[in-house]
Each structure stands twice: as C-alpha cells, then as structure tokens.
Write an enzyme that holds these catalytic residues in place. Structure first.
Site, PDB file in Angstrom:
ATOM      1  N   HIS A   1      -2.623  -8.092   0.996  1.00 12.15           N
ATOM      2  CA  HIS A   1      -3.262  -7.712  -0.272  1.00 12.15           C
ATOM      3  C   HIS A   1      -2.197  -7.325  -1.297  1.00 12.15           C
ATOM      4  O   HIS A   1      -1.019  -7.223  -0.990  1.00 12.15           O
ATOM      5  CB  HIS A   1      -4.152  -6.480  -0.068  1.00 12.15           C
ATOM      6  CG  HIS A   1      -5.365  -6.711   0.771  1.00 12.15           C
ATOM      7  ND1 HIS A   1      -6.632  -6.754   0.253  1.00 12.15           N
ATOM      8  CD2 HIS A   1      -5.515  -6.904   2.106  1.00 12.15           C
ATOM      9  CE1 HIS A   1      -7.512  -6.963   1.216  1.00 12.15           C
ATOM     10  NE2 HIS A   1      -6.855  -7.052   2.364  1.00 12.15           N
ATOM     11  N   SER A   2      -2.650  -7.052  -2.509  1.00 12.87           N
ATOM     12  CA  SER A   2      -1.807  -6.389  -3.480  1.00 12.87           C
ATOM     13  C   SER A   2      -2.720  -5.478  -4.304  1.00 12.87           C
ATOM     14  O   SER A   2      -3.926  -5.678  -4.307  1.00 12.87           O
ATOM     15  CB  SER A   2      -1.102  -7.398  -4.394  1.00 12.87           C
ATOM     16  OG  SER A   2      -2.005  -7.997  -5.307  1.00 12.87           O
ATOM     17  N   TYR A   3      -2.278  -4.479  -4.990  1.00 14.67           N
ATOM     18  CA  TYR A   3      -0.903  -4.058  -5.114  1.00 14.67           C
ATOM     19  C   TYR A   3      -0.797  -2.619  -4.646  1.00 14.67           C
ATOM     20  O   TYR A   3      -1.827  -1.983  -4.412  1.00 14.67           O
ATOM     21  CB  TYR A   3      -0.485  -4.131  -6.611  1.00 14.67           C
ATOM     22  CG  TYR A   3      -1.364  -3.273  -7.497  1.00 14.67           C
ATOM     23  CD1 TYR A   3      -0.986  -1.964  -7.826  1.00 14.67           C
ATOM     24  CD2 TYR A   3      -2.612  -3.714  -7.953  1.00 14.67           C
ATOM     25  CE1 TYR A   3      -1.799  -1.149  -8.611  1.00 14.67           C
ATOM     26  CE2 TYR A   3      -3.424  -2.900  -8.722  1.00 14.67           C
ATOM     27  CZ  TYR A   3      -3.011  -1.628  -9.042  1.00 14.67           C
ATOM     28  OH  TYR A   3      -3.832  -0.823  -9.794  1.00 14.67           O
TER      29      TYR A   3
ATOM     30  N   GLU B   1      -0.139  -4.014   1.227  1.00 17.65           N
ATOM     31  CA  GLU B   1      -0.346  -4.101  -0.216  1.00 17.65           C
ATOM     32  C   GLU B   1       1.028  -4.419  -0.790  1.00 17.65           C
ATOM     33  O   GLU B   1       1.957  -3.614  -0.681  1.00 17.65           O
ATOM     34  CB  GLU B   1      -0.844  -2.762  -0.785  1.00 17.65           C
ATOM     35  CG  GLU B   1      -2.176  -2.274  -0.224  1.00 17.65           C
ATOM     36  CD  GLU B   1      -3.397  -2.981  -0.795  1.00 17.65           C
ATOM     37  OE1 GLU B   1      -3.242  -3.765  -1.741  1.00 17.65           O
ATOM     38  OE2 GLU B   1      -4.493  -2.758  -0.255  1.00 17.65           O
TER      39      GLU B   1
HETATM   40  O1  0X9 Z   1      -9.722  -1.981  -0.516  1.00 15.17           O
HETATM   41  C1  0X9 Z   1      -9.231  -2.900   0.145  1.00 15.17           C
HETATM   42  O2  0X9 Z   1      -9.902  -3.748   0.705  1.00 15.17           O
HETATM   43  C2  0X9 Z   1      -7.713  -3.016   0.271  1.00 15.17           C
HETATM   44  N1  0X9 Z   1      -7.093  -2.569  -0.933  1.00 15.17           N
HETATM   45  S1  0X9 Z   1      -7.194  -3.496  -2.264  1.00 15.17           S
HETATM   46  O3  0X9 Z   1      -6.795  -2.724  -3.380  1.00 15.17           O
HETATM   47  N2  0X9 Z   1      -6.170  -4.691  -2.136  1.00 15.17           N
HETATM   48  O4  0X9 Z   1      -8.501  -4.002  -2.394  1.00 15.17           O
HETATM   49  C3  0X9 Z   1      -7.246  -2.214   1.454  1.00 15.17           C
HETATM   50  C4  0X9 Z   1      -7.514  -2.925   2.705  1.00 15.17           C
HETATM   51  C5  0X9 Z   1      -7.066  -2.234   3.929  1.00 15.17           C
HETATM   52  N3  0X9 Z   1      -8.022  -2.286   4.948  1.00 15.17           N
HETATM   53  C6  0X9 Z   1      -8.330  -3.372   5.715  1.00 15.17           C
HETATM   54  N4  0X9 Z   1      -7.737  -4.531   5.568  1.00 15.17           N
HETATM   55  N5  0X9 Z   1      -9.255  -3.207   6.587  1.00 15.17           N
HETATM   56 ZN    ZN Z   2      -7.111  -6.488  -1.679  1.00 15.96          ZN
END
Ligand code: 0X9
Ligand code: ZN
Length: 442
Positions: free
Chosen positions: A330-332, A406
């Site tokens: 993901h970012s950021y 991230e």
């Molecule tokens: O909220 C999210 O899904 C992620 N952050 S974002 O700002 N890129 O949307 C965090 C994801 C972490 N958790 C998992 N992958 N389960």
């Molecule tokens: Zn994300």
C-alpha cells in the site's frame, strides 16, 4: 430467390452499418462522458485535523464536499481534501487545522504524463532481453501494465509464467507473474505479493514491478542471494489486484480507492476490498457498514468478485505448497505492518521474531535513501482494520509471515498518494533492499 437473398443480405448490411454508426455514436457519447466526468482536483485544499472524537468530527464535516485521504492516523486525526467551492464553509467551521497540501490538483499534475508503453520488443535491454528501464520513468495505464508483465515473462520463459487468478467485476484480469527456480514450478512454498488493492496508491504498482524485474535480472546473472531465494520459493506477484478501481483512477477520479461495485441499498459505489476478506470481517471499529465511506466492508464477508479470486488463489497455494510470506503493498506513510489488524489485543505467536525481522527490513530500507519506515502490529501502529488481507492470509491461509507495507511518502505534505514518477525507482530500490534483507534472514 437470388434477388430475395440479395435483398436480405443488402438489408442486413444496411442494418449492420446502422448498428456500427449507432455504436460509434454511443462510444463517442461515452467517450465524451468519460472526459467530461473526470474529476478535477484543481483548487482542492488538503487539511489535517486533529480530533479526540473521530465520529463527531466526521459529523461536523457532513455538509462539506471533501475526499478522505486518511492514511496514517489512529483515528485521532483526519486528512481531508476540500473542494474549492466549499473552502469558505469549511473555514467557517472554525476548526483547528493544518494545511497539508495547498492544491491537490498541482500535486497530481506533478505525476507527469502517462507515457504509452509502445516499445515492447524493440525496447529490450540488449544484454538481458528485459524491458527497458525507461518503463519506470513514468506512470502507466492498466493495459500497459499487462503488456509490461508479458514482456517481463518473455525475458524469463523457462522460469516463469503469467497467470490470471480470475476476473474483476468489470471483467478485467487479476494477472500475476509466477516465478520459480531450479526445481520447476509449484513445488516450493509461495511468496505472494499483491499491490494496488487501493486504486489510488499508484506508487505500489511500479514498485512491485521493479522488484519482479530485479528477481529476474538477479537470477539470470546468478546473483547468490536471489538464486538461493528463487530456488527455495515460488513468487506470485500481482501488481494490480483492483483493476477496475485502477482504471477509474486514470479515467475518472485520481483519488478513487475502492472497487467499482454497486449496491442495491445505496447510490454510492465501491467496496473497500481490504475490508472484505472473509475473516474477522465484522469486528466493530475496523471497517464501515456505510457504502458511501472509503472503508466500506461490503454486505457480507467476501462478497466482492475480486475477493473470490484472491481467496481462491491464496487458498490453493496454501493447500499445495504452503505460504512462506505474503505482502499487501500500500501507500503512503512509510510503514511495515504486521498482524493483527482486527484487534490491538491479539498478538502473533512469534511476535519477537517477526519484530526482529521487521527491524532488519527497516534498517535495510533506511540504508538506501535514508527514509524512515516505522514497523509494528497494524492495529497499534496505524489503526484497527477488520476484514483485512494480512489477518486472513496469516490465520486462514497459514502464511508464516503476512505483512503489509505503506510505501513512500511519509506524509500528505509530500503529496500523499500522488508523488512524482521520479520516486518510482528510489521506492523500488529501498524496498528491494528491505526484501533482500528479509530473504537473507528467513
Ligand atoms: O487501511 C488500509 O487498508 C491500509 N492503509 S491505507 O491507507 N493504504 O488504506 C492498511 C492496511 C493494513 N492492513 C491489512 N493489510 N490488513
Ligand atoms: Zn491502501
């Protein structure tokens, strides 16, 4: 008789022509509509708002047109891009705010032109046969990512294949490249990387492509660490797992996050695929039940087409070879996130080992461009996430490690989801160093 046939055939031709003309008009109309419908973020101002009551703050903002750019908070703050016509009303609320970005449109403009990937075979590196590195000089449209992946694969034919794990809601492939080493495909434990589940997180796509490129390049030159890693693990790298959302960010709305699924209960479109995984899906606080919110979880666990594809693919690998390492890119905000997301009390069994590995990755990343990545369990480090990928892949698919990253930048002030393409190679280089460090310590 012949005349009758001729006249039928002439009539058919006429009808066909009429249909073609009608289709062209429809396409033109759609095209115009797509152009007209593209959201402009010119003049949108991004604010950071600290708050002790997240929900009350959201309620205060209910009459303001804004896009939520939250990314780094423990729900103690909000990041909102406010439309120019609502700036006055927003300022009249008298909130204690900081300006993160003066003009979101200007940040998006800094992403530069989307360069077409025409080069293909012609732009091969003469030594390696790999696509030219100029691919990483700009952002690209979805179709070009498919072509790039094809070109990567054709530079490594004996040790790779492309796979379509399935189709998105709008019928686009969730395509990946499968890489293997000495002993052939599908024997060694899996390393699975997903990117661009959140459509607007553009830096994640070329960053994982950069790493796929490095794996192929290093294996071909028999670089010891990558040779050993690829001989011991099969990689399944999927640069765009939300293709419909990704296309939407190119054609309509640069800041779109979710998929493009309509729901009967609402006129709002889109489910957050990273709240839809069928595990700990309904834990309160980690997702939204409101289809209009960016973290909308869906009506029932796993009810997005993209999820059916991903759980199917992930579980089949879990059953066949097992999963060594999963990452959802993901970012950021520069984070290395470990399970769990759904609860701040749940703790992985080998917590100390995982934290130690994450520390090594953090140090390796820092050694490249000096960027600081913070690491820790998701719920504590960022915020609670229910129905997220890492918890599912860890608990249900039994991966040994199941993380999320991230990527750069650290803050919205540095552009947030929209950063210039000059970041692509440095981003790739730093996390590649992080991954190499991990492979050395697996
Ligand atoms: O909220 C999210 O899904 C992620 N952050 S974002 O700002 N890129 O949307 C965090 C994801 C972490 N958790 C998992 N992958 N389960
Ligand atoms: Zn994300």
């Amino acid at each position: 008789m012949l005349t009758a046939l001729r006249s039928i055939s002439a009539t058919r031709t006429k009808i066909k022509n009429i249909i073609i003309i009608m289709k062209s008009f429809a396409a033109l109309a759609l095209g115009l509509q797509a152009v007209a419908a593209k959201v402009s973020y010119d003049g949108y101002k991004v604010f950071h708002i600290e708050t002790s009551d997240f929900e009350a703050m959201q309620a205060k903002l209910s009459d303001i047109e804004y896009v939520s750019l939250d990314c780094e908070s423990n729900h103690k703050s909000l990041e909102v891009a406010v439309a120019p016509q609502d700036l006055e009303a927003f300022e009249a609320l008298g909130l204690d705010v900081e300006v993160s970005i003066e003009d979101m449109g200007a940040e998006i403009a800094k992403e530069g032109d989307i360069k077409p990937y025409k080069a293909r075979k012609k732009a091969r590196d003469v030594c390696t046969g790999l696509p030219d590195m100029s691919w990483f000089d700009s952002y690209h449209v979805f179709e070009d990512h498919l072509d790039f992946l094809e070109d990567l694969q054709s530079a490594f034919v004996r040790n790779s294949e492309l796979f379509d794990a399935g189709l998105s809601l709008e019928g686009r492939p969730l395509r990946g490249i499968h890489l293997w080493g000495r002993d052939g495909p599908g024997i060694k434990p899996a390393i699975i990387w997903h990117a661009t589940v959140h459509a607007r997180e553009w830096i994640t796509t070329p960053t994982v492509e950069y790493m796929a490129y490095q794996i192929i390049r290093d294996y071909r030159i028999k670089e010891p660490l990558i040779t050993e890693t690829l001989d011991n693990y099969d990689f399944y790298i999927m640069p765009v797992i939300n293709p419909d959302g990704f296309v939407h960010t190119h054609e309509n709305d640069r800041l779109w996050r979710k998929n493009r699924q309509a729901r009967e209960s609402s006129s709002c479109i889109g489910t957050d695929i990273n709240r839809n995984w069928p595990h700990q899906w309904d834990v309160p606080g980690g997702s939204s039940t409101n289809p209009c919110v960016e973290t909308y979880r869906g009506e029932s666990p796993g009810d997005t087409p993209e999820m059916a594809v991903m759980t199917n693919h992930t579980l089949s690998l879990a059953e066949s070879t097992g999963i060594k390492f999963y990452v959802d890119w993901h970012s950021y905000s520069q984070l290395i996130l470990l399970p769990y997301g759904y609860s701040c009390d749940a703790m992985v069994k080998d917590f100390d080992t995982q934290m130690e590995l994450a520390r090594g990755v953090r140090d390796a990343i820092r050694s490249v461009n000096g960027l600081d990545f913070v690491y820790g369990p998701t719920c504590e480090t960022i915020y609670q996430t229910s129905g997220g990928s890492m918890d599912y892949v860890y608990d249900v698919a039994n991966a040994e490690l199941s993380w999320a990253f991230e990527l750069r930048p650290q803050s919205p002030r540095q552009g947030g989801f929209a950063i210039p393409p000059e970041n692509i190679i440095p981003s790739g280089e730093e996390v590649w160093a992080g991954m190499r460090n991990l492979f050395a310590n697996f």
